[in-house]
Design a protein around this motif. Sequence first.
Motif, PDB file in Angstrom:
ATOM      1  N   ILE A 368      32.345  15.557   1.600  1.00 23.29           N
ATOM      2  CA  ILE A 368      31.706  14.528   2.409  1.00 23.29           C
ATOM      3  C   ILE A 368      30.191  14.694   2.343  1.00 23.29           C
ATOM      4  O   ILE A 368      29.678  15.765   2.001  1.00 23.29           O
ATOM      5  N   GLU A 369      29.515  13.621   2.652  1.00 23.20           N
ATOM      6  CA  GLU A 369      28.067  13.663   2.748  1.00 23.20           C
ATOM      7  C   GLU A 369      27.673  13.973   4.196  1.00 23.20           C
ATOM      8  O   GLU A 369      28.353  13.572   5.136  1.00 23.20           O
ATOM      9  N   ASN A 370      26.588  14.726   4.338  1.00 25.63           N
ATOM     10  CA  ASN A 370      26.065  14.932   5.684  1.00 25.63           C
ATOM     11  C   ASN A 370      25.688  13.586   6.295  1.00 25.63           C
ATOM     12  O   ASN A 370      25.087  12.740   5.630  1.00 25.63           O
ATOM     13  N   SER A 371      26.076  13.409   7.541  1.00 25.12           N
ATOM     14  CA  SER A 371      25.797  12.145   8.201  1.00 25.12           C
ATOM     15  C   SER A 371      24.305  12.009   8.499  1.00 25.12           C
ATOM     16  O   SER A 371      23.559  13.002   8.566  1.00 25.12           O
ATOM     17  N   PHE A 372      23.882  10.776   8.659  1.00 26.44           N
ATOM     18  CA  PHE A 372      22.478  10.500   8.962  1.00 26.44           C
ATOM     19  C   PHE A 372      22.049  11.185  10.255  1.00 26.44           C
ATOM     20  O   PHE A 372      20.980  11.796  10.328  1.00 26.44           O
ATOM     21  N   GLU A 376      19.167  13.918  10.743  1.00 29.21           N
ATOM     22  CA  GLU A 376      18.100  13.687  11.697  1.00 29.21           C
ATOM     23  C   GLU A 376      18.001  14.847  12.697  1.00 29.21           C
ATOM     24  O   GLU A 376      16.911  15.273  13.068  1.00 29.21           O
ATOM     25  N   ALA A 377      19.162  15.329  13.137  1.00 30.11           N
ATOM     26  CA  ALA A 377      19.166  16.433  14.104  1.00 30.11           C
ATOM     27  C   ALA A 377      18.548  17.684  13.503  1.00 30.11           C
ATOM     28  O   ALA A 377      17.730  18.368  14.132  1.00 30.11           O
ATOM     29  N   VAL A 378      18.943  18.011  12.252  1.00 31.98           N
ATOM     30  CA  VAL A 378      18.398  19.201  11.597  1.00 31.98           C
ATOM     31  C   VAL A 378      16.896  19.041  11.376  1.00 31.98           C
ATOM     32  O   VAL A 378      16.105  19.975  11.572  1.00 31.98           O
TER      33      VAL A 378
END
Length: 954
Positions: A368-372, A376-378
């Motif tokens: 899976i791809e990291n979610s937006f 943003e959180a990171v």
Amino acid sequence: MKKITIIMFSMFLFILWGCTPSKIEEGALKDFILPEFIYDDVSFPTQFVDNDNNTHQLNYSSSDSNILTITGKIGKIDKDEEVTISVTMEFDKKTYQRDYMILVLKGPFEEGVLSDLSIPEIIYEDYTFLYTMNDNLDQKYNLTYYSSNEDVLDNKGQVTRSDKDENIVIKVVADREKHVYIKEYNVLVPSSKTEMSEDIIAALEAKDSFDLGIETIESNINLPISYSGFDLTWVSSNKEVIDDKGNYYPIDQDENITLTVKFEKNDKVLASKDFAVLVKKTSPEDRLVFVHSSIVIPSIIAEDDVIQLDSSFSYGVQGSWESSEPDALSNDGKVVFKTYEQSVVLTLTLSYLDEVKQFDYIITISAIENSFEFLEAVSSINIPLETKNNIYLPSTVNINNEDIILEYNISKPDIISYDGIINRDNNDEEVLIVIKRILENRIEMIEKNIVVLGYDVEEVAELFDLGIEETYVDIELPSSFMGYEILWLSYNEDVISSSGKYSFVSVDTEVTLSALFAAGSYPEKEIKVIAKPIPDSVRLNMIINTIEIPEVVGTNLNLETVYDYSVTGEWTSSDEGVITTDGIVYLTSIEKNVTLSLTLYSGEETLTKLFIVKTIAIEGKQVMGHNYQDYAKDYNLMSMVDVHLEDERLVLDEGKTTGTYVSSEFNTIGFERLVASWAAISSMKGTVEIEIKVKVDGIWSKYFSYQKWGLGLQNKSIDSSDSIAKLSTDEVVILNSKTAVAYQYKVTLRRNASLDESPKLLLVAVALTIPNYTYPVDTTGFPDFVDYDVPLLNQNEVPVIGNSICSITSSTMLLKYKGHNFEEYDSEYEHRYIAGLFKDYGANIYGNWVYNTVGMSAYGEETFVNKMYSFAELQKHLLEVGPISASVKGNMGLYTTAGHLIVVRGYRITNGQTYVITNDPNINSRFGNDLFVYYEYPLATFMNVWRGVNYIIK
């Protein structure tokens, strides 16, 4: 069909289920039949002719005649009910009996499973009936057929055509345990002379020529759906083995089943044919393969896919799942997606009897791809490439109003803790931080490398943290940190000193402490500390030391319950009759010692202190309230003349015809009016007289007499007065706009002769009207509805005096509520009888408050007149005691009165509106067709007319 013919229905149900005999000898009754199921009235026969042509008279009894009577009538039921009908007869001087269990159904039989059964409308030749059917829940039903003319079409489908057309009714009964369904079919059997239609002939020819060509079945078979121009439909006699579509299902032993094919055209069945086949049992290995073949597992799982791993399997097969990577794909099918592709071997182990087989599924779980929002959180954390300072590793980051929960894996937690605290030394350290977001079915992650740099003294000072943000105790200030000496300075020595000593504050106070690091330029670190107020326990001790209660009291006390520093208190008294928890002090002619206990509360802390208080002695007694009942059991023996106490009542001494008691002086709050009443058992030969005087400006009035009163006498009130006060019927009124501060009363008991029964006094009550007086009542926890079932009486029904006896009618209702009955004296109007007893023959009225309560007390009740100052006080009385009679005056809404008595039996609060529930003796149909005595007054109306004066009956 409104009635069921008992003989036909009995024979029909007897064939299905039979009858249940009792243990008693049945004799000829063993051949007598009653139905087991009925849904409409039946007619039980009164005679029975046995096989030897003997006629017997029959008698019946029912276990529940409310459900089914002995004449066969069904009562009102809302569900199926079982009833036992016992039949007895006598023969040859001997009694025989048989019991029949009959199920009485709440409704007629339904078609149920038979709604799907079809039978041709025209039958030319023998027809094969279907003898079992399954419903949509696979419940198996047995089918039985009943022909109205077995000579033409019998119950097995055999046809014998006659020389004319025959209309036959076929009744089909489907039963499973006690579940029964019935359906009737109208069938025409053409005469032997009638030629069959071309479709019938063609269908019969097709039937003769059609052959399934299958005798043994071990797997799914192909059942044709058309033949020779006809639609074919199939019916299996056992759908759990071979269904109507030819699907085969595992079985443990060989099964013989029948496959019935129906030849149809234009939705009509024209012919049918049966094929008997042998279905072979399934081997354990094939059973496992069969179950396995029904399981579909995807080879690739994407994020939106769902995998279902069943934990139970059909046909008795046991099974379990095992994943090679349970953190990616659990044994119960939970998938966790990660940012990289995962390969999993999922093993299914199936077993049946001693046979065990394993089946492997190789599954790829897509990356899976990291979610937006995760990216943003990171990004918002802003982890630096290198640092000397603590870093921020939040567990939650809010992105677009959504909380993103983060977790961390840190390669060197001794250098960077999971709280982001840096533990530096003289060397640079490289640390790997893996940031994760773990959701229910996915794990997102990003790796970050960070170098922790070595430190110098300025940075040490910057990193230093006292670890204390607030305190209410002394602080231990460290003298060194990371090898550097620290010197301390306080900017508020009076609160927290430079040595860390704490001094008391009443509110939060911020203090700045400065830490000086002894090296080079002496870098400084300022630390803010909040000095908090003292703890609860200390507060309690401070408050308790400020509370003073005098050791000797002669007036009411102010027992506070709210104190400084949010401290609250609760008082208890060892003698509520002397000093109440509200601080009201009742003084008497003797000194009394009372222990007052105060419990203070602050937070979860409590502290208790005892106060020993002595009350002063006064002449007489002290009355601090507005109502007082002086019970005979508490009388001073020294004040009795020719009277004594007997069963807590004041009575005449033996042989005495007159006796007296003079009460103590009662000191009160200043009052404008007084009503004295008493509770006593009296008669025409034994009377009670109460006389009362009041004190104004230190001067006593004369005694005002309520006159001697005995039940059955024509009792008369007499008004009197002096310069201080006057007695007006039932009230003592203070003259000259003044108030009285004390009262005293005298009791005189009389009887006509020494052998006559003595009157028996229970109490004397005084109700005071006090100017500008309030009586607070805590209504917390009071319910929204209270009502007592007080009998209804209407005053207007009584001839002649009906418009004058509201008080009498209210008193009679209260007496009847207490269980008294006066019908033997006046069977038509009980309150007319009471009117003659309670009437004030001096004032010529029926509404003398005192005479009404004294009259009720003559029947042994504890009654008196009282005064109330709020509806809350009335609510409290209704909750704790019961209904009252209330004096009202003014606009009642329905009518206006110059003076009236009603019974208040309760109240209701609905949608924030309060209604007073009453028995108003003046209300009848002239105010509304549905109105009779019972009426609910809006609270505002009631409070506008209520005079606060009431008849109390306990």
